[in-house]
Motif scaffolding. Structure first.
Motif, PDB file in Angstrom:
ATOM      1  N   LYS A  66       0.865  -1.176   0.000  1.00  0.00           N
ATOM      2  CA  LYS A  66       0.000   0.000   0.000  1.00  0.00           C
ATOM      3  C   LYS A  66       0.901   1.225   0.000  1.00  0.00           C
ATOM      4  CE  LYS A  66      -4.232  -1.664   2.275  1.00  0.00           C
ATOM      5  NZ  LYS A  66      -5.152  -1.481   3.436  1.00  0.00           N
TER       6      LYS A  66
ATOM      7  N   GLU B 170       1.765   4.735   2.068  1.00  0.00           N
ATOM      8  CA  GLU B 170       1.622   5.467   3.323  1.00  0.00           C
ATOM      9  C   GLU B 170       1.899   6.940   3.053  1.00  0.00           C
ATOM     10  OE1 GLU B 170       3.282   4.025   7.283  1.00  0.00           O
ATOM     11  OE2 GLU B 170       4.468   5.856   6.964  1.00  0.00           O
TER      12      GLU B 170
ATOM     13  N   PRO C 251      -4.703   7.096   6.660  1.00  0.00           N
ATOM     14  CA  PRO C 251      -4.860   5.634   6.562  1.00  0.00           C
ATOM     15  C   PRO C 251      -4.094   5.108   5.356  1.00  0.00           C
ATOM     16  CG  PRO C 251      -6.988   6.711   6.896  1.00  0.00           C
ATOM     17  CD  PRO C 251      -5.998   7.809   6.611  1.00  0.00           C
ATOM     18  N   LEU C 252      -3.563   3.902   5.473  1.00  0.00           N
ATOM     19  CA  LEU C 252      -2.844   3.313   4.349  1.00  0.00           C
ATOM     20  C   LEU C 252      -3.765   3.219   3.141  1.00  0.00           C
ATOM     21  CD1 LEU C 252      -0.813   0.416   5.997  1.00  0.00           C
ATOM     22  CD2 LEU C 252      -0.041   2.729   5.461  1.00  0.00           C
ATOM     23  N   LYS C 253      -3.227   3.559   1.972  1.00  0.00           N
ATOM     24  CA  LYS C 253      -4.030   3.633   0.758  1.00  0.00           C
ATOM     25  C   LYS C 253      -3.664   2.510  -0.219  1.00  0.00           C
ATOM     26  CE  LYS C 253      -6.405   7.445   1.568  1.00  0.00           C
ATOM     27  NZ  LYS C 253      -7.894   7.450   1.599  1.00  0.00           N
ATOM     28  N   ALA C 254      -4.687   1.870  -0.765  1.00  0.00           N
ATOM     29  CA  ALA C 254      -4.465   0.941  -1.869  1.00  0.00           C
ATOM     30  C   ALA C 254      -4.067   1.714  -3.113  1.00  0.00           C
ATOM     31  CB  ALA C 254      -5.730   0.133  -2.139  1.00  0.00           C
TER      32      ALA C 254
ATOM     33  N   SER D 113      -7.268  -5.908   2.006  1.00  0.00           N
ATOM     34  CA  SER D 113      -7.446  -4.724   1.158  1.00  0.00           C
ATOM     35  C   SER D 113      -6.171  -4.197   0.521  1.00  0.00           C
ATOM     36  CB  SER D 113      -8.089  -3.603   1.984  1.00  0.00           C
ATOM     37  OG  SER D 113      -7.286  -3.268   3.107  1.00  0.00           O
ATOM     38  N   ALA D 114      -5.080  -4.952   0.602  1.00  0.00           N
ATOM     39  CA  ALA D 114      -3.833  -4.467   0.010  1.00  0.00           C
ATOM     40  C   ALA D 114      -3.827  -4.699  -1.499  1.00  0.00           C
ATOM     41  CB  ALA D 114      -2.635  -5.151   0.646  1.00  0.00           C
TER      42      ALA D 114
ATOM     43  N   HIS E 175      -9.280   3.016   2.765  1.00  0.00           N
ATOM     44  CA  HIS E 175      -8.109   2.607   1.991  1.00  0.00           C
ATOM     45  C   HIS E 175      -8.256   2.921   0.511  1.00  0.00           C
ATOM     46  CE1 HIS E 175     -10.767  -0.857   1.386  1.00  0.00           C
ATOM     47  NE2 HIS E 175     -10.038  -1.184   0.339  1.00  0.00           N
TER      48      HIS E 175
END
Length: 720
Positions: free
Chosen positions: A176, A178, A188-191, A204-205, A337
């Motif tokens: 993901k 950051e 929040p960590l983003k895809a 969700s990765a 995400h």
């Protein structure tokens, strides 16, 4: 160094890697948790031990500038030697960044996201992402223990793009992004927006996708498609939700290979020309059926990998079946995400909720005014066509895109620059979409689910239209189902429900849909909406299908409708296939198969679907008897077809109908046949025209109309 140590340096390539400092060469590296770091110079056995100058920052002073170097990291339980990610030059070319800024990078997923590359003879993955307002962006994954301080990316400020090449990251690695927002707060960590593969929900990765290895076998199909005139072709679409069509013995959905083994032969037996899937790009919430996608470039991982999906499409093509995908460009979900506030600002969506928030679905609306956003969506559409040979896209919820006041009360929306309610940017996007696909993929269809009277949905963009191949005829669907739900005793008062569709039938190129939306949310199944006892419900449904297949327009039927599913569809279970043990359900299935066969082989039933001279009423005003009769024409050298519907349970003897030709007319379909579960009232298979004028024709047929049934007759000697 404190910023490096805490992962807050916006320009890490200025400090990390190999640099000359005060006349000496040094290597600076970040590896939080490492016991020590050595720098291996020019592949020699000797290494320079780095000095720890922070919690996770190390510096090694070298005697001279090396030709090459590597980092030997000593972790508490193991050691590894790696190429330094900060030893590589930028891989994004200035012309690519310029094209991206202008929104002219036609295939952005070939540049952005996670690209498997070989750089300086080293295999690895090049990551890049658009996040113009972020203070810092990192790639995190299993390969760096999800530590955002390890792989902070290089920023291209002029384009708002970040990139890094990380050697030795493998295909299949999960990752993901950051981000720190412009104020330094951790998001929040983003895809990855451009991910071509993802983990299977609820995980969700994003995943580093392999190349598509599948060797295609559909060259002849693709060649025919390029030259196809789809507006004059027979088109009967079987709409499918992939995870609920069938389940295995343990109740699990089928993967693509198992689905291919069962669905493709079934569709062939039912004589449908195409399968249309509810969205198959990755979506987090199963209850959205795919209409809230999180990854616009990735097939859902629920059913297998990329090659499995490609094999499915290829197998369809080899079997002579086209594949259409529902595609959602009108909105996206608000999952943390996903794209929402991607870099801490409304990057993909509008900032003002009067423009950017869908009140009906609690989703976010794309900002079509940004070239990068338009490019992202256009690139997604092309990716499905390029990579997976998809034959058509059905664009969902087009009405919600076209109108700024869609489902909004006064004061809850912002007018366009002219003070109107039209979303001018969305209109421009849709025209671009259809023009692009027509230019790059001739023969691919694009369909609009558009529920209003917006003019020119299928008109050419050059003449002010939106450029779609077809429009779903939502009005026809609602009118017809409204009519069919009435007891036959009262249908005379609603006669125009079935005739009104012909008033505007040639204003657009239409698909007649009986879609998934009509069998959910308490509406019941199609069968359950038919009035009367059990026999009459089935007869009504069969008669309606006969009317629909005879009516101008392409056909679409949601799965289960072809065998009269009794229960309302639910996405968490399979269709009720055991119903086919019942002769009445089996009869409906047989009828749909035969109607599709007729549609395919009789030019009059498809060739002039969108031309007024392909249709004429014979009986459209018999409200008392609830009888309708019309002729279909396919052009010179083809047989005209007569469609006669009796929507009452009364047998009507000696019903005279005018016809344009003498001789014998063959009864090629009777929905009341006992083969379909009916009472077998009819005309013995054929009727000879008589020289008795009727309703504007010099000849006529004296017919026996079966109860709650549709007859389709063909003039003798002219069939194709």
């Amino acid at each position: 160094m404190a910023q490096l140590d805490h992962g807050r340096c916006a320009a890490p390539f200025e400090w990390l890697g190999l640099h000359e400092y005060n006349g000496r060469w040094q290597v600076v590296a970040v590896a939080h948790g490492a016991r020590s770091i050595e720098v291996v110079v020019d592949g020699s056995e000797q290494a320079v031990t780095a000095t720890r100058i922070g919690e996770g920052v190390f510096v090694a002073h070298l005697a001279a500038k090396p030709a090459s170097y590597a980092l030997r990291l000593h972790w508490p339980r193991h050691s590894e030697t790696i190429a330094d990610p900060y030893g590589f030059d930028p891989l994004l070319a200035p012309e690519q960044l310029d094209a991206f800024n202008r929104g002219e990078l036609r295939r952005p997923a070939d540049v952005f996201g996670a690209q498997v590359r070989v750089v300086n003879n080293l295999e690895g993955v090049h990551f890049s992402v658009w996040a113009p307002h972020a203070q810092r962006v990192s790639v995190v994954g299993d390969f760096n223990q999800w530590d955002g301080r390890r792989h902070v990316m290089r920023r291209h400020a002029e384009a708002g793009v970040w990139e890094i090449f990380i050697p030795e990251v493998d295909i299949g690695a999960v990752y993901k992004f950051e981000l720190l927002d412009q104020h330094g707060y951790l998001l929040p960590l983003k895809a990855d927006p451009h991910a071509r593969q993802t983990e299977c929900p609820p995980a969700s990765a994003s995943m580093v996708a392999p190349p598509l290895w599948h060797a295609w076998h559909d060259a002849s199909w693709m060649a025919r498609r390029r030259s196809m005139h789809f507006e004059a072709a027979p088109l009967s679409i079987y709409e499918v939700q992939a995870t609920s069509w069938q389940r295995d013995a343990e109740g699990r959905w089928l993967d693509w290979d198992a689905l291919a083994a069962q669905l493709i032969p079934y569709v062939q037996a039912q004589n449908f020309t195409h399968i249309e899937f509810l969205p198959v790009n990755e979506y987090p919430f199963g209850g959205s059926w795919g209409y809230q996608p999180i990854a616009m470039y990735a097939p859902t991982a629920r059913m297998g990998d990329l090659d499995a999906f490609a094999r499915f499409v290829d197998s369809c093509h080899v079997a002579g079946i086209g594949v259409i995908l529902d595609w959602v460009s009108g909105h996206f979900p608000a999952d943390a995400h996903g794209l929402r506030q991607f870099d801490g600002t409304p990057l993909y969506e509008h900032g003002d909720p009067r423009e950017g928030f869908h009140q009906d679905w609690h989703t976010l609306i794309y900002n079509y005014g940004k070239p990068q956003v338009r490019q992202y969506l256009l690139g997604s559409a092309l990716a499905w066509l390029d990579r997976f040979h998809i034959d058509g896209l059905r664009v969902d919820a087009v009405a919600s895109m076209l109108y700024r006041d869609y489902s909004r009360a006064e004061g809850e929306w912002i007018p366009n620059k002219h003070g109107g309610r039209e979303n001018l940017e969305a209109v421009a996007f849709l025209k671009d979409l259809n023009s692009l696909i027509a230019r790059e993929h001739p023969g691919v269809m694009v369909m609009a689910e558009e529920s209003t009277a917006w003019p020119g949905v299928t008109g050419s963009p050059e003449h002010g239209g939106l450029g779609f191949s077809f429009k779903w005829n939502m009005g026809w669907m609602h009118d017809c189902l409204h009519y069919m739900q009435h007891d036959p005793l009262y249908r005379r008062y609603h006669h125009d429900d079935l005739t009104f569709g012909l008033v505007y039938a040639y204003s657009e190129r239409f698909v007649l849909p009986l879609s998934h939306d009509e069998v959910v949310h308490g509406k019941g199944s199609l069968l359950s909406r038919m009035p009367g006892d059990r026999w009459r419900q089935f007869a009504n449904l069969r008669a309606f299908y006969g009317f629909m297949w005879g009516h101008p327009g392409k056909k679409l039927l949601f799965m289960g409708g072809e065998f009269a599913q009794r229960n309302e569809w639910h996405h968490d279970r399979a269709l009720d296939w055991e119903l086919l043990e019942d002769p009445l359900h089996l009869g409906v299935q047989r009828l749909v198969s035969d109607l599709n066969r007729l549609l395919y082989h009789e030019p009059a039933l498809h060739r002039r679907d969108h031309q007024p001279d392909g249709f004429s009423w014979v009986v459209g005003d018999d409200t008392h008897a609830s009888v309708y009769a019309f002729l279909r024409y396919g052009g010179e050298g083809t047989a005209p077809m007569l469609v006669v519907c009796n929507f009452t349970p009364e047998v009507r003897n000696d019903y005279r109908i005018g016809v344009p030709e003498g001789g014998v007319w063959h009864e090629v379909c009777n929905t009341d046949s006992d083969y379909y579960g009916g009472s077998n009232v009819g005309n013995g298979g054929e009727v000879r025209a008589q020289d008795i004028p009727s309703r504007g024709h010099r000849q006529s047929l004296n017919l026996r109309l079966p109860p709650l049934a549709t007859l389709i007759l063909r003039a003798e000697g002219n069939s194709a």
